[in-house]
Write an enzyme that holds these catalytic residues in place. Sequence first.
Site, PDB file in Angstrom:
ATOM      1  N   GLU A  87     -55.604  33.941 -88.466  1.00  0.00           N
ATOM      2  CA  GLU A  87     -56.651  32.930 -88.762  1.00  0.00           C
ATOM      3  C   GLU A  87     -58.029  33.553 -88.875  1.00  0.00           C
ATOM      4  O   GLU A  87     -58.831  33.018 -89.654  1.00  0.00           O
ATOM      5  CB  GLU A  87     -56.628  31.858 -87.665  1.00  0.00           C
ATOM      6  CG  GLU A  87     -55.363  31.017 -87.649  1.00  0.00           C
ATOM      7  CD  GLU A  87     -54.160  31.750 -87.040  1.00  0.00           C
ATOM      8  OE1 GLU A  87     -54.405  32.739 -86.315  1.00  0.00           O
ATOM      9  OE2 GLU A  87     -53.027  31.359 -87.312  1.00  0.00           O
ATOM     10  N   ASP A 122     -48.779  37.227 -88.233  1.00  0.00           N
ATOM     11  CA  ASP A 122     -49.142  36.115 -87.344  1.00  0.00           C
ATOM     12  C   ASP A 122     -50.618  36.293 -86.947  1.00  0.00           C
ATOM     13  O   ASP A 122     -51.221  37.318 -87.250  1.00  0.00           O
ATOM     14  CB  ASP A 122     -48.221  36.192 -86.113  1.00  0.00           C
ATOM     15  CG  ASP A 122     -48.237  34.919 -85.284  1.00  0.00           C
ATOM     16  OD1 ASP A 122     -48.880  33.933 -85.683  1.00  0.00           O
ATOM     17  OD2 ASP A 122     -47.586  34.927 -84.215  1.00  0.00           O
ATOM     18  N   ASP A 147     -47.099  26.738 -83.403  1.00  0.00           N
ATOM     19  CA  ASP A 147     -46.529  26.573 -82.061  1.00  0.00           C
ATOM     20  C   ASP A 147     -46.299  25.117 -81.691  1.00  0.00           C
ATOM     21  O   ASP A 147     -47.092  24.503 -80.979  1.00  0.00           O
ATOM     22  CB  ASP A 147     -47.437  27.266 -81.043  1.00  0.00           C
ATOM     23  CG  ASP A 147     -47.539  28.758 -81.311  1.00  0.00           C
ATOM     24  OD1 ASP A 147     -46.731  29.271 -82.118  1.00  0.00           O
ATOM     25  OD2 ASP A 147     -48.417  29.403 -80.730  1.00  0.00           O
TER      26      ASP A 147
END
Length: 895
Positions: free
Chosen positions: A508, A505, A581
């Site tokens: 980015e 996760d 999300d």
Amino acid sequence: MHPFKLLVLTGIVPVLAVKDYLFRKCDQNPFCHRNRHYAVEAQRPDFVTPYTLANLDTADPAHITGTLVKSVGDQTVDLSLLIEIKTDNTVHFVVDEPNRKLDNPALQASRYSPAGDILDHSQVSKLKPTKNVKVSKKDGAVTISFGDGNEVEITLSPFKARLLHKGTEQVALNNRQLLNFEQLRKKDSNDGWNSWELQDNAWSDSFDGKTDEKSRGPEAVALDIDFSNYKHVFGIPEHADSLSLKETNSESGHSEPYRLFNVDIFEYETQSPMPMYGSIPFMMASKTDSATGVFWLNGADTYVDVSKSSQGVGSHWISEAGKLDFYLFVDDKPAHVLEAYGKLTGMAALPQAFAIGYHQCRWNYNSQSDVLEVNANFDEASLPYDVIWLDVEYTDAKKYFTWNKDQFPEPVEMLGELDETKRKLVTIIDPHIKAEKSYFVYDDLVNKNFAVQDRANKPYEGHCWPGNSVWVDSMNPAASEYWASLYAFGNDLGGDALNLHIWNDMNEPSVFSGPETTAPKYLLHHGGWEHRDLHNVYGQTLTNRTFDGMLSRYNGEQRPFILTRSYYAGSQRIAAMWTGDNQADWAYLKEATPMILTSGIAGMPFSGADVGGFFNNPDSELLTRWYQAGAFYPFFRGHAHIDSARREPYLAEEPYKSAISNALHLRYQLLPQFYSAFYEASQTLAPVMRPLFFEFPEEEAVYAIDDEFLIGDSLLAKPVVDRGAKSIDVVLPGGGVYYDYFTGKAHRANKITVPTELESIPLFVRGGKIITRRDRHRRSAELMANDPYTLVVAVDDSGRASGKLYTDDGISYGYEKGHYALAEFVYESGQLKNKVTHADKAFNDLNIERIIVYGAQASTAHAGKTKFDLEQTDAGFIVRNPRFKIAENWTLTFK
Ligand SMILES: *[C@@H]1O[C@H](CO)[C@@H](O)[C@H](O)[C@H]1NC(C)=O
Ligand SMILES: *[C@@H]1O[C@H](CO)[C@@H](O)[C@H](O)[C@H]1NC(C)=O
């Protein structure tokens, strides 16, 4: 998951204002602003593109080189142009700036291309230039003809190009004269170029109080790539938008361009062109008789403006740095274009069988006993599931590769207990590493120079979950090897357990303290690259190294399962993605469908959205509808924010509990169908969850439909995504018959209305298809491996049907050595046949326990001397217990 500071902000500022504050609009990003301005200048009647093509070398017609000369006033700069013709009607263009020299020798002088890091080199080598390529020249133009009726026609001065397929223009390059290649300049030189090409902020600018120093100055690349006579373009995820892309720079569509820039976006808005966690710069255009696509191979911050007119769809691509490097594809059908793209970036990895079952996640399962209790509760409620997930709280103070030993004293024992019902554990591992001396990962990254660096060549420190953190530099081969080694067999992460899998996760990367919640663009990577050059590929390279680590953990004997939030073209070889999300809100349930369809059309088929919505609490109806929709997501996972109430499926009250349970069982019943669709994705990259236009490109009316889809080519579904919906309209494309999946009722209208009680899932079998199910209830997918199959033969109006079933051990790479079975069932002239294309003997015991036929009549059946009684139904008939094998040829004749 997301920064706390933002959570605080939303309480006082309207949501929109938070985004405005956080993310650069085109106007606030100097390179985009300059190029949108360029587009305005280019509309002046006297404007002529400053690019001409010279020194063409056409000796090898499949590999043409030339000099692209940019001249403004008496200034000129020579750029290099390469045009390659590849197999599969693929054309490759590269414009580069040769011989760049920088003042700072520590910086890489050449422009970055992601090709080395992200293409599928095992396949690319086979994409040899097409033979039979011919070049002809006349009147300042060069025409390259190749393949099946394709041509690239190049005008030298001013430079323009067109791609034709079967005599019709498909793509026009630089037709609107937006080609712009910002060459290296000297700072502060007033060099006689157009004044609007250089602005004060071209070397340094500030946003949200953070300054970006561009040590190499302005170096954007931009081009208009227009799809002639097309009405719809698709792709370029990730955006929370419609499947058919909207106009930008427009009052009727979006005002902002679609932005490709991987960011941790907080409470993203729906129907928006804003950037999200992943970027795939692949756009497809499709119309009734042809399809074409562009793959813009660039790893930097990128904006894409889309415009529509009676001439077609225009796209204006603008990237901050890197080469101007792109591929064009053309063919008769979108499936062929996507397959050609897949040959370049890789086909989708075939997942393990468990990975397409249901995944149960929340932030967080708090302890070992919590995990085992949830596991037991699923069994108690007779609900199937395959994987339980641990979010960040399982670690010791957010130090990845460690455990909170108070809460998880015996992780290996826990894994062992899950394995008793063949269930798996996924733990989260993020790329931010807590900056704490004597935390071994931190020490190693710092001591060995494995961290991403700041301008002073020190490990860059930013804020993330653990507080001050550093980031592993996945561009450094030694750091990559180190990162992979952290997953080694026998270590603290999972001991010798083989049912441990990984979630990357925040890759980015998410940096709470950084500009736009990510890493500053001026950070330095191994090889002298700036983060600016490769920002959009960072997440993928990191996940790629995780893949290597997990592969060696399993000694190459299991296919790794990795979930990634950040992704790029090529991530389909490595990981599944989810849409990040979302919120427990009907608008997000609705948005999930076009997002997953877009992901599939952009070559990332293993995708899903958090079932139930990540933020907030869904009411029972929304949760139920979400499970019913999620049962069709290629990646099917329930997930919830730490502040939300527990919502595991067994907690629901009736009638919701039964409806959710039915949705879960439906998914498990359809696993053979899903697995076969994943097999197809591994061969051709065809989406698992498939937009209607992909399967019915000749029907213009279905192009904009993005609330309905097919699973593979044979099941049509339309999830209910509105509160209190009493009925739903379903389009049945192709003009043939469809059968209700649950009742077998035949529908022949082009559009039908079906009732949608809480327990209803609008699902149809396409006439002419044979699907395969497994009807026995088990606790997990792996426990179904030896179960018999049910065939559903959905006969079309010409009396035919066919379908494929693929199966293998569901775990290993044995299928690469032929350990799989591929059966093709064909029904015609009153006979059902199995034509086995390939059958490893390991699958000899797999039986068919039931054959359900819709849309045909018969009273008896026989196979050789064996006779079968048929059970008559309203929709057709059933053969019970025929005991045919899927790995043997057989023929069943109906009378
Ligand atoms: C990971 O990246 C390397 C290139 O950097 C590539 O050779 C390899 O194939 C990638 N792995 C996968 C699974 O795609
Ligand atoms: C099934 O029949 C096909 C021809 O239709 C043949 O090629 C194939 O080898 C046969 N497979 C088996 C397992 O007998």
